[in-house]
Scaffold this motif. Sequence first.
Motif, PDB file in Angstrom:
ATOM      1  N   SER A 122      63.313  65.861  48.694  1.00 42.61           N
ATOM      2  CA  SER A 122      64.018  65.488  49.919  1.00 42.61           C
ATOM      3  C   SER A 122      63.406  64.223  50.500  1.00 42.61           C
ATOM      4  O   SER A 122      62.292  63.839  50.157  1.00 42.61           O
ATOM      5  N   ILE A 123      64.143  63.580  51.396  1.00 45.30           N
ATOM      6  CA  ILE A 123      63.674  62.358  52.030  1.00 45.30           C
ATOM      7  C   ILE A 123      63.378  62.641  53.491  1.00 45.30           C
ATOM      8  O   ILE A 123      64.082  63.412  54.156  1.00 45.30           O
ATOM      9  N   ARG A 124      62.302  62.013  53.998  1.00 40.87           N
ATOM     10  CA  ARG A 124      61.893  62.172  55.392  1.00 40.87           C
ATOM     11  C   ARG A 124      61.661  60.781  55.968  1.00 40.87           C
ATOM     12  O   ARG A 124      60.704  60.108  55.591  1.00 40.87           O
ATOM     13  N   ASP A 129      61.599  65.447  59.699  1.00 39.40           N
ATOM     14  CA  ASP A 129      61.665  66.409  58.613  1.00 39.40           C
ATOM     15  C   ASP A 129      62.910  66.160  57.769  1.00 39.40           C
ATOM     16  O   ASP A 129      63.824  65.436  58.164  1.00 39.40           O
ATOM     17  N   SER A 130      62.968  66.800  56.600  1.00 40.51           N
ATOM     18  CA  SER A 130      64.117  66.615  55.709  1.00 40.51           C
ATOM     19  C   SER A 130      65.409  67.122  56.342  1.00 40.51           C
ATOM     20  O   SER A 130      66.481  66.556  56.114  1.00 40.51           O
ATOM     21  N   GLN A 131      65.333  68.174  57.157  1.00 44.37           N
ATOM     22  CA  GLN A 131      66.530  68.679  57.830  1.00 44.37           C
ATOM     23  C   GLN A 131      66.961  67.780  58.978  1.00 44.37           C
ATOM     24  O   GLN A 131      68.066  67.931  59.504  1.00 44.37           O
ATOM     25  N   THR A 171      66.949  64.403  58.635  1.00 39.95           N
ATOM     26  CA  THR A 171      67.390  63.159  58.017  1.00 39.95           C
ATOM     27  C   THR A 171      68.735  63.412  57.354  1.00 39.95           C
ATOM     28  O   THR A 171      68.823  64.200  56.407  1.00 39.95           O
ATOM     29  N   ASN A 225      74.470  67.451  54.118  1.00 38.19           N
ATOM     30  CA  ASN A 225      73.500  68.454  54.564  1.00 38.19           C
ATOM     31  C   ASN A 225      74.190  69.788  54.790  1.00 38.19           C
ATOM     32  O   ASN A 225      74.234  70.325  55.893  1.00 38.19           O
ATOM     33  N   MET A 263      69.533  71.204  54.269  1.00 41.41           N
ATOM     34  CA  MET A 263      68.849  70.082  53.656  1.00 41.41           C
ATOM     35  C   MET A 263      69.518  69.747  52.325  1.00 41.41           C
ATOM     36  O   MET A 263      70.328  70.512  51.804  1.00 41.41           O
ATOM     37  N   ASP A 301      68.922  68.519  48.285  1.00 44.72           N
ATOM     38  CA  ASP A 301      68.026  68.333  47.148  1.00 44.72           C
ATOM     39  C   ASP A 301      68.474  67.088  46.395  1.00 44.72           C
ATOM     40  O   ASP A 301      69.422  67.132  45.596  1.00 44.72           O
TER      41      ASP A 301
END
Length: 613
Positions: free
Chosen positions: A94-96, A101-103, A105, A115, A121, A123
Amino acid sequence: MKRSFWSWIPLTLAIALCGYPVASAATETDTYEEAEVVVTASRVQQPQAQAPGTTEVITRQDIEASGTEQGSVAQALSANGQPIAQYSGTGTASIRLDGADSQQTLVMVNGVPANTGTLGMVDLSAFPAASVERIEVTHGPLSALYGANALGGVVNIITDLTGEPQNQVSLAGGTFDTGRFNVTTIQERWGFAIGRNITDGSRARSDLAANYFTGQYNFFEEEDNYLKLYLQATSKQIEVPGSVAYPVFQGEQSDDSYTVNLNGKSQFLAGTWEYKLYHQFWDEDYDQPAYAGAPYYQLEDHGRYRSKVLGSDIAGTYTLGEHEILGGLTVKQTKFESDKAGAHTQDDWAFFAQDTYRPIPGLSLIGGLRQDHSSQFGSELSPRVSLVQQVGDALTLKYGYGEAYRVPTINDLYWDQVGMYSNPDLRPERGRRFDISAEYRQGVSTWTVNLFRNRLRDGIQWTPVDLSNPLGNWLVDNVARSKVNGVTIGWKGTWQLLTGWVNYHWLDREDDAYGTGNYQAGNFFGKNQVDLGLTLGDPKANLNLNWKFVRNRTWSGSELSGYNVGDLNFRYRFTPSFAMSLGIANLTDQEYAVYSGYPMPGRAGLLTAKYSF
């Protein structure tokens, strides 16, 4: 004397005001002459320097130079300096952005939020890079345009499989019994890419097998009118080895997804209208048997998680004097189903508007507002305002403020497991950001500086019911808070056959996880990070080197090890139709882990042969 973040504002404002006579005297063509056009920052096409905030563009050429065009979007982003967090070499990636956090972004594919799912999130290791035309990474809160989960920023993956007719077959093999196969067909109005990736992984029981298909059909395409159909299906099966502290020798996970997106643009009622109609499906199966020595929350686990999304988005743009006005409507229904959370349906709709006001050449004021309504969470209002000032022909200054939010996931709301209690009364978490950025272009070089300050409240956090007993019962609640201050300084230069770039990130994040007022350092990607890149090449040969230095890592108050990782890719074209490339990841065989307990692979090589006809 030490200066605070805010003490720089009067100085940069003074610079901007001093530049007014120069900017006013320049013609609009001279001021905004720019090769790169971006859309994500404002939903309308505009030169990158004129767009509000900071947007980075990763082109198809960048992806090919890094040797990741037959890999995943996660690999392409990481090879081009973006912060990717991955569980070992085959796990979820995931990207931050900027400490989010990833959730927090938002990831989009051709302008459609991805998302989805019960975890909220994406993958990115499951997204193929084979059909990617470009990736726009836009920093800062963008809920005023795109709704939920855009606290840290937006990553927009833009695909294209049409153009000058050509066909391509590639075959790759390398370390850890890695194999990749891809077939791509590009025609004037349609195209597709199909591929398979397999590997035994760098750890025991970390096998991966992934398949993908992406397709596109253009019903018609003119300069200001088009109607395009995008298709994408992915399948990923992995063995899950778990952390080195609690290895899961028989864990297995499968993910299947598909997306259909009808995307159009037309001139209507004296304006430009864009519309999207899409359907998404995601299905995850996870199986983890019990094993000795595990804590209670890591015992036997069997779960299936599904989501189905049907949505539409329509937006119109009108030019009225010095104003460019954008307005639109989104409607979406999501159906969730999981073993742990049951079956639920969520209905969402939103209105959004944006005004770009250019009172004089070289000056833009962008204001936006979005009203979201959810059947689960009620209404959320997200504002945004930016000022973009062109100072002469080379310097651009930008100032911005925005608010954004993240909605609770279905697991947060309805998770059902002994010892872990969900909360159907959760509120969305909200964040706000102030930022100042500057971009200076001179000759072959581009310099960028971005200073930002993020604040998060009502953060959603699983919290021990008794803080003195973390092995007892846990409850999810709106208790977390965080504050992030950051500075990014970047340089990129291009000379004929050579391109080089350097980015330095200083990121200071502190978290109050349980709402007690006790802030702890939470610099997951490191308080200090340097990314270096170098590409040397001509039409026959190409050499690409990128290196990442990460230092001062902390999470939940614990120190994490820093690391240095370098990747090399060399490609040689033997004939106009046949080329081979050799990629070496982790050149120095560095022992490191992004997530503690989940070591990343050591040195790995991949040899790829590509034939075009």
